[in-house]
Design an enzyme around this catalytic site. Structure first.
Site, PDB file in Angstrom:
ATOM      1  N   HIS A  60      -2.867  26.826 -46.897  1.00 20.98           N
ATOM      2  CA  HIS A  60      -1.627  26.366 -47.524  1.00 20.98           C
ATOM      3  C   HIS A  60      -0.936  25.359 -46.615  1.00 20.98           C
ATOM      4  O   HIS A  60      -1.153  25.341 -45.403  1.00 20.98           O
ATOM      5  CB  HIS A  60      -0.703  27.549 -47.785  1.00 20.98           C
ATOM      6  CG  HIS A  60      -1.174  28.452 -48.880  1.00 20.98           C
ATOM      7  ND1 HIS A  60      -0.326  29.317 -49.523  1.00 20.98           N
ATOM      8  CD2 HIS A  60      -2.397  28.634 -49.450  1.00 20.98           C
ATOM      9  CE1 HIS A  60      -0.993  29.999 -50.441  1.00 20.98           C
ATOM     10  NE2 HIS A  60      -2.261  29.594 -50.406  1.00 20.98           N
ATOM     11  N   GLU A  62       2.149  25.076 -45.480  1.00 24.99           N
ATOM     12  CA  GLU A  62       2.986  25.613 -44.413  1.00 24.99           C
ATOM     13  C   GLU A  62       2.133  26.145 -43.258  1.00 24.99           C
ATOM     14  O   GLU A  62       2.432  25.893 -42.093  1.00 24.99           O
ATOM     15  CB  GLU A  62       3.896  26.730 -44.944  1.00 24.99           C
ATOM     16  CG  GLU A  62       4.872  26.277 -46.006  1.00 24.99           C
ATOM     17  CD  GLU A  62       4.342  26.390 -47.438  1.00 24.99           C
ATOM     18  OE1 GLU A  62       5.168  26.430 -48.358  1.00 24.99           O
ATOM     19  OE2 GLU A  62       3.106  26.426 -47.633  1.00 24.99           O
ATOM     20  N   CYS A  90       5.157  30.952 -50.207  1.00 29.26           N
ATOM     21  CA  CYS A  90       4.568  32.160 -50.790  1.00 29.26           C
ATOM     22  C   CYS A  90       4.671  33.291 -49.760  1.00 29.26           C
ATOM     23  O   CYS A  90       5.043  33.058 -48.606  1.00 29.26           O
ATOM     24  CB  CYS A  90       3.111  31.889 -51.172  1.00 29.26           C
ATOM     25  SG  CYS A  90       1.983  31.844 -49.748  1.00 29.26           S
ATOM     26  N   CYS A  93       2.704  32.515 -46.475  1.00 30.61           N
ATOM     27  CA  CYS A  93       3.360  31.484 -45.671  1.00 30.61           C
ATOM     28  C   CYS A  93       4.660  32.005 -45.078  1.00 30.61           C
ATOM     29  O   CYS A  93       5.000  31.680 -43.938  1.00 30.61           O
ATOM     30  CB  CYS A  93       3.589  30.232 -46.504  1.00 30.61           C
ATOM     31  SG  CYS A  93       2.034  29.418 -46.975  1.00 30.61           S
TER      32      CYS A  93
END
Length: 163
Positions: A60, A62, A90, A93
């Site tokens: 992801h 992040e 999310c 993250c």
């Protein structure tokens, strides 16, 4: 909905995260997510979603930005840094953000906005609240006494660096 940015620099950092989300999505790396880590008013790292291009479900934006910042700065402690991300983080993250100790997070889209385009993480939040026996993925403790040996060694380790 209230939109505010503390400074023009904050807006510029957010715009860079949003720009990354669009550019890298259009290049086929993954979903429309971008992030930047900022320290002392300067971008330290840039991250973007690479789930599809890397076949890594943890790739992801992040997490990518946090990993790059930690490597560049030579530390796991990013408490003097901020994260600007194109979407509300999310659960995975969010965990990485807390472990990195980032001091501030600014995000663009909400998790509800993400759900509307097929990135719905509400089920994960619901799973976290359930007792282990009621979760969709079975979880059971295995070889606990053997696993605790590593913890006992950690406790005695003179060279350990708590984090």
């Amino acid at each position: 909905m209230k939109e505010s940015m503390e400074t023009e620099k904050d807006a510029a950092f957010m715009r860079e995260a949003i720009r990354l989300s669009v550019e890298k999505m259009q290049q086929g790396f993954g979903g429309p997510f971008g992030a930047v880590v900022v320290r002392q008013g300067e971008i330290i790292s840039k991250g973007f979603n690479q789930v599809l291009s890397s076949n890594d479900p943890t790739a992801h934006a992040e997490v990518d930005a946090i990993r790059k910042a930690a490597k560049k700065l030579g530390t796991h402690d990013l408490s003097d840094c901020e994260l600007y991300t194109s979407c509300e983080p999310c659960p995975m993250c969010l965990g990485a953000i807390y472990w990195a100790r980032l001091r501030k997070v600014c995000y663009g889209n909400t998790h509800d906005d993400a759900a509307q385009i097929g990135f719905d993480d509400a089920f994960i939040y619901k799973e976290i609240e359930k007792p282990l026996a009621q979760r969709q993925i079975p979880m059971q403790q295995c070889l606990a006494s053997e696993a605790k040996e590593a913890f006992a060694l950690w406790e005695k380790l003179e060279s350990k660096r708590p984090y």
